[in-house]
Design an enzyme around this catalytic site. Sequence first.
Site, mmCIF file in Angstrom:
data_model
loop_
_atom_site.group_PDB
_atom_site.id
_atom_site.type_symbol
_atom_site.label_atom_id
_atom_site.label_comp_id
_atom_site.label_asym_id
_atom_site.label_seq_id
_atom_site.Cartn_x
_atom_site.Cartn_y
_atom_site.Cartn_z
ATOM 1 N N HIS A 177 -96.393 -21.039 71.759
ATOM 2 C CA HIS A 177 -96.945 -19.836 72.637
ATOM 3 C C HIS A 177 -95.824 -19.674 73.757
ATOM 4 O O HIS A 177 -95.470 -20.022 74.679
ATOM 5 C CB HIS A 177 -97.927 -20.484 73.553
ATOM 6 C CG HIS A 177 -98.639 -19.760 74.611
ATOM 7 N ND1 HIS A 177 -99.985 -20.069 74.953
ATOM 8 C CD2 HIS A 177 -98.320 -18.402 75.096
ATOM 9 C CE1 HIS A 177 -100.488 -18.667 75.945
ATOM 10 N NE2 HIS A 177 -99.361 -17.867 75.857
ATOM 11 N N GLU A 210 -99.383 -17.564 69.366
ATOM 12 C CA GLU A 210 -100.187 -17.370 70.414
ATOM 13 C C GLU A 210 -99.727 -16.782 71.694
ATOM 14 O O GLU A 210 -98.572 -17.153 72.171
ATOM 15 C CB GLU A 210 -101.175 -18.645 70.600
ATOM 16 C CG GLU A 210 -100.548 -19.706 71.377
ATOM 17 C CD GLU A 210 -101.435 -21.028 71.300
ATOM 18 O OE1 GLU A 210 -102.345 -20.973 70.649
ATOM 19 O OE2 GLU A 210 -101.262 -21.583 72.360
ATOM 20 N N HIS A 217 -107.045 -27.487 72.490
ATOM 21 C CA HIS A 217 -106.954 -27.635 73.808
ATOM 22 C C HIS A 217 -107.375 -29.000 73.962
ATOM 23 O O HIS A 217 -108.400 -29.340 74.260
ATOM 24 C CB HIS A 217 -107.592 -26.580 74.656
ATOM 25 C CG HIS A 217 -106.753 -26.586 76.070
ATOM 26 N ND1 HIS A 217 -105.629 -25.734 76.090
ATOM 27 C CD2 HIS A 217 -106.827 -27.220 77.100
ATOM 28 C CE1 HIS A 217 -105.156 -25.708 77.373
ATOM 29 N NE2 HIS A 217 -105.908 -26.547 77.978
#
Length: 250
Positions: free
Chosen positions: A44, A76, A198
């Site tokens: 990310h 992402e 997550h």
Amino acid sequence: MPAKLSVNLNAVAMLRNRRDLPWPSVTGLGRIALAAGARGLTVHPRPDQRHIRFCDLPDIRALIDDEFADCEFNIEGFPTEAFLDLVDEHQPEQVTLVPDDPSQATSDHGWDFAGQGAFLAPIVGRLKKKGFRVSLFADPDPAQMEAAKALGADRIELYTGPYGACHDDSAKASIELERLGKTADAAASLGLGVNAGHDLTVANLPALARRIPALAEVSIGHGLTADALEHGMAQTVRRFVKACGGRDDG
């Protein structure tokens, strides 16, 4: 088929960035993870480069291309033009769009597909036209899945943070698990693939895998990196791969 494990390298990069030194090596630990059975690597890249740096991306792309051609690169982030340029340059197999503000410490909610559809639809179309698989970060809300499907994405990634936060409360964890399961059921009924990520751990991942047997991929960084400090990266990946199959014996 068990969900594929994609190892998020952000926490490794954040540790490296505490010093002006090349260790721990992001690509080195990525190589160990893939050799141990992970099927992909996730990053990310945030605008401030506080963990993954833009200069890491070509090295990760080359690692997969040169040594693990059957594995995938997942990038992402929030779809700014700068982010989309990174995607174009480094050609991940999957692009996961998340609704992060640049100041956020980590992702903490999914898209409002109905309310933000006008923003997302052209971006999804642009990425799809270039051949990328597109996944959209989603809260566990079955009612939003029709709007997600209408955007043209291939998959959703279920935000599992509330589920992970129930690590010390099994009753609440069961409630959150069922919310995730019902959302996955709704997505699958519409032809959307389902990823998740997550705060997933070896302890809570097996139940998720059993409740969502069609789970395609889990992207895990913080919990996996924490375990790697104790067990080493290779053994940790093997533990998480086992958990992806619904086995909770560690």
